[in-house]
Structure formats: structure tokens, C-alpha cells
Design an enzyme around this catalytic site. Sequence first.
Site, PDB file in Angstrom:
ATOM      1  N   HIS A 460     -51.035 -51.379 -17.784  1.00 37.42           N
ATOM      2  CA  HIS A 460     -51.442 -49.980 -17.647  1.00 37.42           C
ATOM      3  C   HIS A 460     -51.129 -49.478 -16.237  1.00 37.42           C
ATOM      4  O   HIS A 460     -50.546 -48.406 -16.047  1.00 37.42           O
ATOM      5  CB  HIS A 460     -52.946 -49.884 -17.927  1.00 37.42           C
ATOM      6  N   ARG A 622     -46.691 -36.563 -28.428  1.00 36.01           N
ATOM      7  CA  ARG A 622     -47.221 -37.617 -29.294  1.00 36.01           C
ATOM      8  C   ARG A 622     -48.703 -37.399 -29.484  1.00 36.01           C
ATOM      9  O   ARG A 622     -49.456 -37.274 -28.515  1.00 36.01           O
ATOM     10  CB  ARG A 622     -46.987 -38.982 -28.665  1.00 36.01           C
ATOM     11  N   GLY A 774     -40.279 -46.658 -29.700  1.00 32.83           N
ATOM     12  CA  GLY A 774     -41.296 -47.066 -28.722  1.00 32.83           C
ATOM     13  C   GLY A 774     -41.062 -48.542 -28.450  1.00 32.83           C
ATOM     14  O   GLY A 774     -41.691 -49.415 -29.046  1.00 32.83           O
ATOM     15  N   ASN A 776     -41.778 -50.423 -26.081  1.00 33.53           N
ATOM     16  CA  ASN A 776     -42.848 -51.259 -25.494  1.00 33.53           C
ATOM     17  C   ASN A 776     -43.615 -51.944 -26.616  1.00 33.53           C
ATOM     18  O   ASN A 776     -43.759 -53.166 -26.645  1.00 33.53           O
ATOM     19  CB  ASN A 776     -43.840 -50.407 -24.688  1.00 33.53           C
ATOM     20  N   ASP A 777     -44.096 -51.129 -27.556  1.00 33.10           N
ATOM     21  CA  ASP A 777     -44.831 -51.726 -28.671  1.00 33.10           C
ATOM     22  C   ASP A 777     -43.901 -52.500 -29.594  1.00 33.10           C
ATOM     23  O   ASP A 777     -44.299 -53.511 -30.165  1.00 33.10           O
ATOM     24  CB  ASP A 777     -45.580 -50.639 -29.461  1.00 33.10           C
ATOM     25  N   CYS A 840     -38.223 -43.917 -25.985  1.00 38.26           N
ATOM     26  CA  CYS A 840     -39.137 -43.495 -24.931  1.00 38.26           C
ATOM     27  C   CYS A 840     -39.939 -44.645 -24.357  1.00 38.26           C
ATOM     28  O   CYS A 840     -40.836 -44.435 -23.565  1.00 38.26           O
ATOM     29  CB  CYS A 840     -40.046 -42.379 -25.425  1.00 38.26           C
TER      30      CYS A 840
HETATM   31  C1  PEP Z   1     -43.885 -47.614 -26.567  1.00 38.51           C
HETATM   32  O1  PEP Z   1     -44.662 -48.310 -27.217  1.00 38.51           O
HETATM   33  O2  PEP Z   1     -42.740 -47.969 -26.249  1.00 38.51           O
HETATM   34  C2  PEP Z   1     -44.308 -46.283 -26.087  1.00 38.51           C
HETATM   35  C3  PEP Z   1     -43.458 -45.480 -25.483  1.00 38.51           C
HETATM   36  O3  PEP Z   1     -45.607 -45.946 -26.233  1.00 38.51           O
HETATM   37  P1  PEP Z   1     -46.804 -46.511 -25.335  1.00 38.51           P
HETATM   38  O4  PEP Z   1     -46.186 -47.204 -24.156  1.00 38.51           O
HETATM   39  O5  PEP Z   1     -47.632 -45.345 -24.944  1.00 38.51           O
HETATM   40  O6  PEP Z   1     -47.505 -47.434 -26.266  1.00 38.51           O
HETATM   41 MG    MG Z   2     -46.410 -47.411 -28.146  1.00 36.04          MG
END
Ligand code: PEP
Ligand code: MG
Length: 882
Positions: A460, A622, A774, A776-777, A840
Site C-alpha cells: 500500500h 473504477r 489489473g 497487480n491483482d 492500469c
Molecule cells: C490491479 O490490480 O492491477 C489494479 C490496478 O488495481 P488495484 O491495484 O487497485 O488492486
Molecule cells: Mg486490482
Amino acid sequence: MTEVASDTKYVYDFSEGSRDMRDLLGGKGANVAEMTRILGAERVPAGFTITTEACVAYMKAGQKEPEGLDREVAEALGRLEEHTGKRLGDSGDPLLVSVRSGARESMPGMLDTVLNLGLNDESVEGLASKTGNERFAWDSYRRFVQMFGNVCRGVPGDQIEDAIKAQKKEAGVKDDTELSVDDLKALTGRFKDIYQDKTGEEFPQDPQEQLSQAIRAVFDSWTGPRAVEYRRINRIPDEWGTAVNVQQMVFGNKGDSSCSGVAFSRDEVTGEPEPSGDFLINAQGEDVVSGVRTPKDISEMRDVMPEAHGELMKILRELESHYKDMQDTEFTVEEGRLYMLQTRDAKRPAQAAVRFAVDAVDEGLLTKEEAITTIDAGSLDALLHPTFAHDAQYECLAKGVAASPGAAKGEIVFTADDAVAAKDQGRDVILVRPFTEADDVAGFFAAKGVLTSEGGKASHAALVARGMGRPAVAGASDLEIDLSAKTVSVNGTTLKEGDLIAIDGSIGVVTQDDVELVEPDINENFERVLEWSDEIRRLGVRTNADTPEDAKRARAYGAEGIGLCRTEHMFMAQDRQPKMREMIMAESEEDRRKALAELLPHQQEDFEGLFEEMAGLPVTIRLLDPPLHEFLPGVEEVAQDVERARIERTEDLEELERTLDRVHHLAETNPMLGTRGVRLGILHPEIYEMQVEAIVRAARTVGERTGKPPKIEIMIPLVAYERELALMREMVESVCAQEGDESLELTVGTMIELPRACFVADRIAEVADFFSFGTNDLTQTALGFSRDDVEGSFLPRYIETKVVDRSPFETIDQPGVGWLVRLAAWVGREAKPDLQLGICGEHGGDPESIAFFALAGLDYVSCSPFRVPIARVAAAQAAIDS
Ligand code: PEP
Ligand code: MG
């Protein structure tokens, strides 16, 4: 495993090679060969290269030379002797050679080199009488014994240094250059004794034996601990091996008409078009780099050796226009005659890279496309953030993950509230926390930088800091933070609130020293590079921005819209939190709607700010993503409050108990896999409805006010099933119909961040106007790696043991997660050819990942504001390469 065939050619004369043979001949070998072709054999001392394949075969066979290598080396040596008219070890006029490493990518100082090889007790006399310079001959011999012993047989450097000191003391002199011939002879004797002591053998007199031992030593240095560590850090594959270059020695230590030096075709720090470098009269190359003597600036060479200086300047230009890049060379002048020993593309800091690119285009040396490919896009970060001063001296207190680039210094504070209070008083602070959470965000704004003892690049703290352009060092695990005592201890030092601390988030360093910071420099040159990039690139570049300030900065950096607005931050601000809690605590839908109605004007206001900044550009919003419990206090905190209220019999006991109940009720074992994303929208549609209402109203207001309504893209997070998105689409359409705004440009799409969504992307595409990956997830769920924890837990070990070569949260894991992206892009477009595709996740700002996304056919990348310029350049490079 592929075996190297026995008829493989292992040795190439310089006259046989070229720059295209880098993989086989190493960078140095390929470039020396190329220089020989373009500058002529008189300018480059002759020699040959033993290939990287020979080194690989040597390593595979358990440190044993491949068959045929000895013979090929002997033949190449014969040709060299013929060419030079001298023989290795000759007692009349000996040939001397240097034996140097040369990997595919330069590994400065990591691999071994032996100079002056071929000298022995007889040939030293030959060299003395042939050159008429006895001192030079003995100086060369003592250097050889010293270097050979150290490199080939591990004679310790400090024993060598002690011997030199003892000799100087005996001779009553201070400098090496003051040692007489007899002193040098005695010193050579001392070195030989040390050699024999250490190895149990006499110093080898046979030059062939010297040569094969030196070649072996260079091969062996590839697997030495220094080189292994360097490769690990720089991600150079162990399998490459090093080439070995055997080259006729020329001598910069033959008196005052000789010198050795390094020269850059332009200033290597600023990029200014004037050549730069250092040289030393009457010295060999290693003296220039070792710092034993202080070299002189190359411009002074004009006064002492005008002719050689003039030739060198001309050659630097010639090499630069041949290689179409700034060059970094080594040269020697032997009795007035200039020799070029090596050349390579110069490593340079970002400002020099940009300056060179611009000048090279203006001078007609490079096209815009060529110029852009000479820039390391990732390094441009340095131009956008303050950094520690180039020559700053400081003591490193702790190291952590370089989580958000830039340097900052200030007083230590331990809470977000303290950071805000300090800022109000005009003090610069660094927020120091074990880790950060959503409600620390105000503290990020207030602080100059953020330091955590836990978490990594995807934590975070890192995400928020990057988004805001705050420098951050995360996961500095040596820090012991005591929040109640407001102290932080590290390796025996304890710092308290108010003490000065400095961090550099570009390199992950923490120090107590008051380091000088240098402000960023976005100059005209950088602007021009960015303009050219925009002409060339095909990928769009948007930004991840949640606030008007971020949006404004990103636009100034050239963002073409917002690719991700994370709306959760809009629920976090001080004035929203109580209402958000009320909403979560509500027991009936009616109560929830009431609380939401109060939140609506705030959200609308937030969206208006964003839309105004983006002035008609697309804005992807989002809807709420994180699990609701993130907006409530932690279980322990509330439990303590309940306990206190019971003891003190305070009035709020009932309310607190209710909160505790709710917190318990919402708690999940795996919140990242829990009630979040679209699942919230399905469970509590009223939350999303309120958000859509706020968006539509804000767009209308801004449209009326400015004449530039935004292009709205409503994005649903964490979709796995097409039905989830279909339901949300219906909801959005029904709110729009209610709001009665027909003219609004509004599309509905989804984040693709779960593996199932990738597999069924065709079905999802039926109900989506766009996808935004996304990553990251998607990385978290595809690999099963917790994005908040891996960097502080097993990832470093994974990198060390080469399971992975870097964090998959930093650069997309192309074969795995990347494959899911390609699959989803492909099947999604099969179902809907005009489906808009973006990314993103954090990878949207990583140059290597950007090249991959360009190939995967995405329309745009979206990254934090400070990475927008980097993404523009990287996207141009991707277009040029494809
Ligand atoms: C992701 O998961 O890549 C994303 C952009 O969303 P967040 O980082 O807010 O989960
Ligand atoms: Mg995400």
C-alpha cells in the site's frame, strides 16, 4: 543440453570479427575487431579473441579447456608473432600481450585481466636493451609478476602492497615512480618469493605456460563471487561466459612522450558535446583507473601531446558516428603514437542521455528514432524527482526496497495525524510506519517521504507513494519501530520523533545524515525527446489518478486521460469517513441509502475536480473495490475501546459493541479474495448506484460549466463471471436513464484481474465496452503470491536462487501472467473487434512491460503521474522495435 561440437572454432583474430559477433566474441572482442576494420590495423594493437563458447565449454567440463583450444591459441599466437615480427618470451625483442576478459555485457572491474604477459628473467633484459629503457622494462616485469600472482594464483593484494611499501621505505622514496632500476629488480625478487611461498612453485618462466594460466584465470573469474553477485544484481545470465582477448601490449609507461587514458566522445555526466576523460603521462592503463596517481583532464593533453590529442579527438568523432552512440574508449600513446585499445557505448546518467539524443539529432548524426533508442527509459525517473547529490557522502543507516523514486529528508513522525500537524506548522517530515493503511493517506500528502519496515514494491505504501510522487523506502526490515514510544531503532542506533532522517526511494537507502538533495531538471531537451516520442508511439499513455492534483500533474507530463481512478480514496478523507462508517454499520438498506445520500455530494465534488482537470479527455472510474472492513477500525482497537467503555461505564458502550459486532461480521480470513470488487456491487448495489449518480451529475455539471464534458468509462473491478458484469451494466444503464442524461458519453467496462476472466474474456467482452488489465491483482491471483507480502518474505530468496530474476509485480511475468493478458486480449477482440484494451496495474509504468503490452496489441497503458514521461518514451521505443 546442447554439446559444443569438437570442430567448433574457438579463436578469432581481430581481423576476422565484427560488432555483430558480440555474443560470441564478447563486447570488447567484437568492438576491438570492429575498430580494427574502421580505424585500420596501425591504430589498434593486433590480437585475437577466445570465444565465450570456449568459456562455456570450459565451465561445463568442470574447469577443463575444450579439446582443440590449445592448438587454436598456439596458431593464433603464431599469426600474431608473424604480424608483429616479435616472439613471446624472445630474449632479444619480446612480444608482450595483455589477456583481458570481455563478456557480452560489460561487467566493469568484475572479471580479471593480466598485462605485460611474456616477460621472464631473460626477455626483461631483451625488452630493456631493445627499448634502451631499463627502468621501463623492469617496471613492466614487476607489474607482471605482481598481477599474474594476484590474478592467476591468488597471491593476496595486501602482501603485494606491503612489499611495495617495504621497498619504498628501504629506498627512501615516497612514490612508485621514484624507484630505481635496482629497486625494481629487488621488488620483482620480493614478489617472486611471495609467489613461491603462496603457491609452492617458482614463478613460471615459460611464456606459453603463463598464457594458458592467464586464460584459465579469466575463465575462472566468470564464476568468482564478485562476478556472480554482479550478474545477479544486473540480471546477466550465468550461462553466457566471458570471452578472452589476447592483444599485443603497447606501452604508456615508456617515458614522457607516452601516456594512458580513458576518453568519452562527449561529457559522460552532462552529455555536453565536448569530449571528456582522464590521462596519465608515463603510466599504464590500470594506473589511470586504480587511483594510485591522480590523472589529469584530457583537455590538458593538448598542451603536452598536441598531435596525439588531435588524432584522439578525430577518432572519437569517427567512432561515435560509426556506432551512432556516445563512446567510452581506452587509449595509449606510446612514444608519441596513439593506439586505441577499446571502445563501447558509454553508460551515462539520464540528463546526459537526453542531451546526447537531442544534440545527435540536431547534428544529423542520428534520426529521431535512433536517438530515442539510445535512452534507457527507466533511468528518466531521475529527471523527475529530487535525488541525493551525485557526490553526497553519507552513512547508510538501513536499506529497504526502492518503493517510490526520489529523495526526501525531514523530521521523523510516526503517525499520519502528526505528519498533517507538522505540515500545518511548515515542517518537513518523513512518515515512518511499520506499514501503511488506507487512512494514512492524508499523512502521505503531508509528508515529504514515507519509510516502512514492512512490505515491498506492491505494498500500500509503495502504491500510494508512487501515485502521489512521494519518495518511499519500504520493507527496511532492520528498523524496529516502537509506535507507542515513538522511536525507531536500527543496529544499535535509536532515533526519536523529530530527529532528522533522509531517504532515497530510487535506491532504497535510509540515512541520518543531512544529505544535500538535488532538484529535478525537466528541461527543454527532455521536452523535445517527449515530443518525438509522441510522434512515434502507437500506444496511448494515460495516468492513474484519484485527485485533481494528480490529474493536473499527469496532464502536465502528457497523460492523455485517466486510465484508473481508484474511488476508495474518496471515501477515506476525514470528512467522509464517519459517513462511510455509518453506511457500513447500517442495518437496513434504507439506513444505508440515507448515509450514501450524504456521501453523494462529496463524491460528486471530487469527480468534478477530476473532470475539470482532464478537460474532455477519457476518465476511467473504477467503482469501489476494497473490502468494507478496511473502512472500519481494527478488531483489537474496537475491542479495547469496548473494554474501556465497560469499565468506565461510558455512554457509547452500546454503540461500540455494535461496531465490534460489525467488525467481526465483516472480518474475512482472506480479504483480498473476499467480499470486494464487483461482489460488493452485487451485495450492496446501492453503493455503486450512488457512485454512478455522482459521476453522471459531475459530468453534467462540468460539461455545462466548461463546455468540455469528460468521456466517462465506468469500470467494474474483480469480475470473474460475465453475469457479474451484465448485472452491473444494467445497474449503470438504469441510473443513467433515471438521471435522464442522453447526451453523456459513457461506456461500461471491466478490469481483467482474475485468471478466470482471461479464460472467458470472449463471454465478458459481449457485455463490456473495454477491458483494463489489473496486472497487480492478476499477478497476485495467477501466481498465488500475496502482493503485500512477497517482497518482504520469500521473493529475495527466489531471486537469489534464480527461481525468478525479479519481482513479477515490477515487470510482467511474460510467459505466465503475460500469456493470460495476450489470451484475454485475443479472445476478447475475437468476440468484439472494437473492444478497447488498456492496462492500469503498476506494470503500466515499466518500460520492459510496456514493450510487451505493445506487442500484445493493447491500446494504452496507464501509470502513476510521475511515470507518464517514461511510458511515453518506452512506448515510442516499443513502436520503433516492432
Ligand atoms: C490491479 O490490480 O492491477 C489494479 C490496478 O488495481 P488495484 O491495484 O487497485 O488492486
Ligand atoms: Mg486490482
